[in-house]
Write an enzyme that holds these catalytic residues in place. Structure first.
Site, mmCIF file in Angstrom:
data_model
loop_
_atom_site.group_PDB
_atom_site.id
_atom_site.type_symbol
_atom_site.label_atom_id
_atom_site.label_comp_id
_atom_site.label_asym_id
_atom_site.label_seq_id
_atom_site.Cartn_x
_atom_site.Cartn_y
_atom_site.Cartn_z
ATOM 1 N N THR A 43 -56.041 -50.226 5.492
ATOM 2 C CA THR A 43 -55.169 -51.108 6.657
ATOM 3 C C THR A 43 -55.253 -52.636 6.425
ATOM 4 O O THR A 43 -54.329 -53.413 6.803
ATOM 5 C CB THR A 43 -55.671 -50.926 7.936
ATOM 6 O OG1 THR A 43 -56.892 -50.980 8.134
ATOM 7 C CG2 THR A 43 -55.312 -49.460 8.332
ATOM 8 N N ALA A 142 -70.256 -46.887 -5.315
ATOM 9 C CA ALA A 142 -70.257 -45.732 -4.580
ATOM 10 C C ALA A 142 -69.258 -45.922 -3.301
ATOM 11 O O ALA A 142 -69.386 -45.164 -2.334
ATOM 12 C CB ALA A 142 -71.553 -45.421 -3.900
ATOM 13 N N LEU A 144 -69.649 -48.245 -1.273
ATOM 14 C CA LEU A 144 -70.436 -48.776 0.003
ATOM 15 C C LEU A 144 -70.423 -50.187 -0.458
ATOM 16 O O LEU A 144 -71.571 -51.010 0.320
ATOM 17 C CB LEU A 144 -71.718 -48.114 -0.217
ATOM 18 C CG LEU A 144 -71.601 -46.595 0.198
ATOM 19 C CD1 LEU A 144 -73.202 -46.083 -0.174
ATOM 20 C CD2 LEU A 144 -70.986 -46.375 1.388
ATOM 21 N N SER A 147 -70.873 -54.590 -4.603
ATOM 22 C CA SER A 147 -70.160 -56.189 -5.010
ATOM 23 C C SER A 147 -69.887 -56.752 -3.907
ATOM 24 O O SER A 147 -70.506 -58.078 -4.466
ATOM 25 C CB SER A 147 -68.786 -55.779 -5.888
ATOM 26 O OG SER A 147 -67.994 -55.500 -4.577
ATOM 27 N N GLU A 184 -64.549 -62.680 -5.869
ATOM 28 C CA GLU A 184 -64.348 -61.024 -6.409
ATOM 29 C C GLU A 184 -62.738 -61.143 -6.856
ATOM 30 O O GLU A 184 -62.483 -60.462 -7.552
ATOM 31 C CB GLU A 184 -64.711 -60.186 -5.114
ATOM 32 C CG GLU A 184 -64.086 -58.736 -5.433
ATOM 33 C CD GLU A 184 -65.210 -57.826 -4.677
ATOM 34 O OE1 GLU A 184 -66.143 -57.988 -4.433
ATOM 35 O OE2 GLU A 184 -64.557 -56.630 -4.626
ATOM 36 N N ASP A 196 -64.973 -56.146 3.116
ATOM 37 C CA ASP A 196 -66.371 -55.988 2.446
ATOM 38 C C ASP A 196 -67.084 -57.325 2.777
ATOM 39 O O ASP A 196 -68.484 -57.407 3.242
ATOM 40 C CB ASP A 196 -66.353 -55.743 0.952
ATOM 41 C CG ASP A 196 -65.466 -54.664 0.734
ATOM 42 O OD1 ASP A 196 -65.230 -53.881 1.536
ATOM 43 O OD2 ASP A 196 -65.436 -54.302 -0.492
HETATM 44 P P1 ADP Z 1 -68.785 -51.026 -4.840
HETATM 45 O O1 ADP Z 1 -68.632 -52.415 -4.298
HETATM 46 O O2 ADP Z 1 -68.056 -49.899 -4.052
HETATM 47 O O3 ADP Z 1 -70.220 -50.667 -5.083
HETATM 48 P P2 ADP Z 1 -67.454 -52.099 -7.062
HETATM 49 O O4 ADP Z 1 -66.612 -51.526 -8.565
HETATM 50 O O5 ADP Z 1 -66.630 -52.933 -6.243
HETATM 51 O O6 ADP Z 1 -68.094 -50.771 -6.348
HETATM 52 O O7 ADP Z 1 -69.026 -52.860 -7.686
HETATM 53 C C1 ADP Z 1 -69.497 -52.470 -8.309
HETATM 54 C C2 ADP Z 1 -69.938 -53.506 -9.678
HETATM 55 O O8 ADP Z 1 -70.612 -54.609 -8.846
HETATM 56 C C3 ADP Z 1 -70.835 -53.082 -10.556
HETATM 57 O O9 ADP Z 1 -70.199 -52.383 -11.388
HETATM 58 C C4 ADP Z 1 -71.595 -54.460 -11.006
HETATM 59 O O10 ADP Z 1 -70.670 -55.516 -11.879
HETATM 60 C C5 ADP Z 1 -71.619 -55.204 -9.740
HETATM 61 N N1 ADP Z 1 -72.999 -54.998 -8.932
HETATM 62 C C6 ADP Z 1 -73.052 -54.582 -7.919
HETATM 63 N N2 ADP Z 1 -74.600 -54.967 -7.387
HETATM 64 C C7 ADP Z 1 -75.074 -54.992 -8.706
HETATM 65 C C8 ADP Z 1 -76.522 -55.456 -9.024
HETATM 66 N N3 ADP Z 1 -77.570 -55.055 -7.809
HETATM 67 N N4 ADP Z 1 -76.690 -55.560 -10.131
HETATM 68 C C9 ADP Z 1 -75.863 -55.962 -11.018
HETATM 69 N N5 ADP Z 1 -74.302 -55.724 -10.796
HETATM 70 C C10 ADP Z 1 -73.993 -55.405 -9.666
HETATM 71 MG MG MG Z 2 -66.761 -53.401 -4.176
#
Ligand code: ADP
Ligand code: MG
Length: 407
Positions: A43, A142, A144, A147, A184, A196
């Site tokens: 949404t 996941a 959650l 990022s 982002e 987020d």
């Molecule tokens: P989500 O936000 O749902 O977990 P995303 O694909 O948006 O999935 O974000 C995941 C990406 O964020 C990872 O592939 C990495 O690039 C980055 N990221 C998130 N947390 C970390 C962390 N603790 N250390 C390094 N990179 C991270």
């Molecule tokens: Mg994300």
């Protein structure tokens, strides 16, 4: 259920890692939460409503100022030391995980107003760089929002270490939402809607955050499940599906096309009471189903908020079920792993369950009476084992607090 290490254990861990890697302790430790969206899915880009809570799972950033413009970054989740000069950061650069961290620093130097002026002054003085060590209890990828947790933890550190004072007021936190979302969208290149970052910076403990994506306004909604003998179960399916980016873009395109055909700026402007009349005007049956999801989902957010305010969680559960069916059948963003976990929780006594986040894998949530909790966890594990799928990660979550300084 896997136990989550408590905040103090992770704060110690990240401080020790920092000292081990850089030879001296950090100036401080900051953290920001991941989130689950309770209801209001797909949404945000339709100027609609969402209702996230911040998770007790957080990303921690230990940081120390440098007297040059370089960022040296290390994460316990990815290992390896990366160095980035802030002067080289901009749209699309750097690539990889550091974009979410240094992207926030760059976005702050592009910001309007006093914080932007202050950030530019720090940079003009030849400093602004940081040594940064990251550790997290939010699972990556996941759904959650690891990022945004990463970006917001670094944003919180920058706010204090650059003297921007963005954490102490709602207005300042909103500015940090803008900067972390810019990192982002522009630096990491992910076209996300801002839910987020708003959840990570603005949620309050014990409350969900009603987020109006048309006006940007927010309202805390009491969400205290333990006092109703309920728990929120989160299932990380660990499922990843290809073509997700294309599917997301296709859903957005459907919504924009339908809004254009109906002559409204966004689907938010459609009146749910005349939904059938509007649907009949659409030429494409797929667009019709997409619009039906968005309009009914926004209504379900209104109804969920009303039900929560009355403490009527049976009604909230029914709305979760309806939301899942709508995402599965009309929006077509669910997948077998999500459907199976949702059905397992409901058949084990959940008041309702639904996928959360963009879909095609990721996580789902169930609203479960405390005394059915074990049965619901067991049902998910059994259903996955029966299909020969790798085990899902299942944990309970309460509504936690926003990004903050920890040490
Ligand atoms: P989500 O936000 O749902 O977990 P995303 O694909 O948006 O999935 O974000 C995941 C990406 O964020 C990872 O592939 C990495 O690039 C980055 N990221 C998130 N947390 C970390 C962390 N603790 N250390 C390094 N990179 C991270
Ligand atoms: Mg994300």
């Amino acid at each position: 259920m896997a136990p989550t290490p408590g905040p103090s254990a992770v704060i110690d861990r990240v401080m020790n890692a920092f000292t081990g890697l850089t030879g001296a302790p950090p100036d401080g430790v900051w953290s920001a939460p991941g989130r689950v969206n309770l209801i209001g899915e797909h949404t945000d880009y339709n100027a609609g409503l969402a209702l996230p809570i911040a998770l007790p799972r957080r990303t921690y950033a230990a940081a120390r100022r440098r007297d040059d413009t370089r960022f040296r970054l290390w994460s316990a989740q990815t290992q390896g030391l990366t160095e980035v000069d802030l002067a080289t950061v901009g749209p699309g650069s750097p690539t990889g995980w550091t974009a979410y961290a240094v992207g926030v620093a760059w976005a702050l130097t592009q910001a309007d107003g006093a914080a932007g002026d202050r950030a530019r002054a720090v940079l003009a003085g030849g400093g602004g760089g940081l040594d940064l060590v990251i550790d997290s209890t939010v699972p990556l990828g996941a759904g959650l929002s690891s990022s945004a947790a990463l970006g917001c933890a670094v944003g919180a550190a920058l706010s204090d270490l650059w003297g921007l004072d963005l954490l102490s007021s709602e207005a300042g936190r909103q500015e940090l939402v803008t900067a972390t979302r810019c990192a982002e969208n522009v630096v990491a290149g992910a076209p996300t809607g801002g839910m987020d970052q708003s959840a990570s910076l603005l949620c309050q403990e014990g409350h969900a955050l009603l987020l109006d994506c048309q006006t940007g306004s927010t309202r805390p909604i009491p969400f205290d499940l333990p006092s109703h003998d309920l728990a929120l179960l989160v299932v990380d399916t660990k499922a990843e599906h290809a073509l997700v980016d294309g599917q997301y873009a296709a859903r957005r395109a459907s919504c924009e096309r339908a809004a254009g055909e109906l002559g409204v700026a966004s689907l938010r402007d459609l009146d749910p009471r005349s939904l059938q009349i509007d649907l009949a005007k659409l030429s494409d049956p797929i667009d019709r189903a997409r619009v039906r999801h968005v309009v009914t989902e926004i209504e379900r957010v209104h109804e969920s908020v009303a039900a929560m305010e009355q403490g009527d969680f049976a009604a909230v559960g029914r709305l979760f079920d309806e939301s899942h069916a709508s995402l599965r059948d009309d929006y077509e963003v669910s997948c077998a792993e999500l459907d199976v976990a949702v059905e397992a929780m409901v058949s084990a006594g959940a008041l309702g369950a639904r996928m959360t986040g963009g879909g095609f894998g990721g996580s789902c949530i169930g609203l479960v009476p405390i005394n059915e909790l074990e049965a619901a966890v067991e049902a998910v594990h059994t259903a996955y084992a029966d299909r020969g799928w790798p085990p899902a990660e299942v944990f309970t979550a309460t509504a936690a607090g926003p990004a903050a300084r920890d040490a």
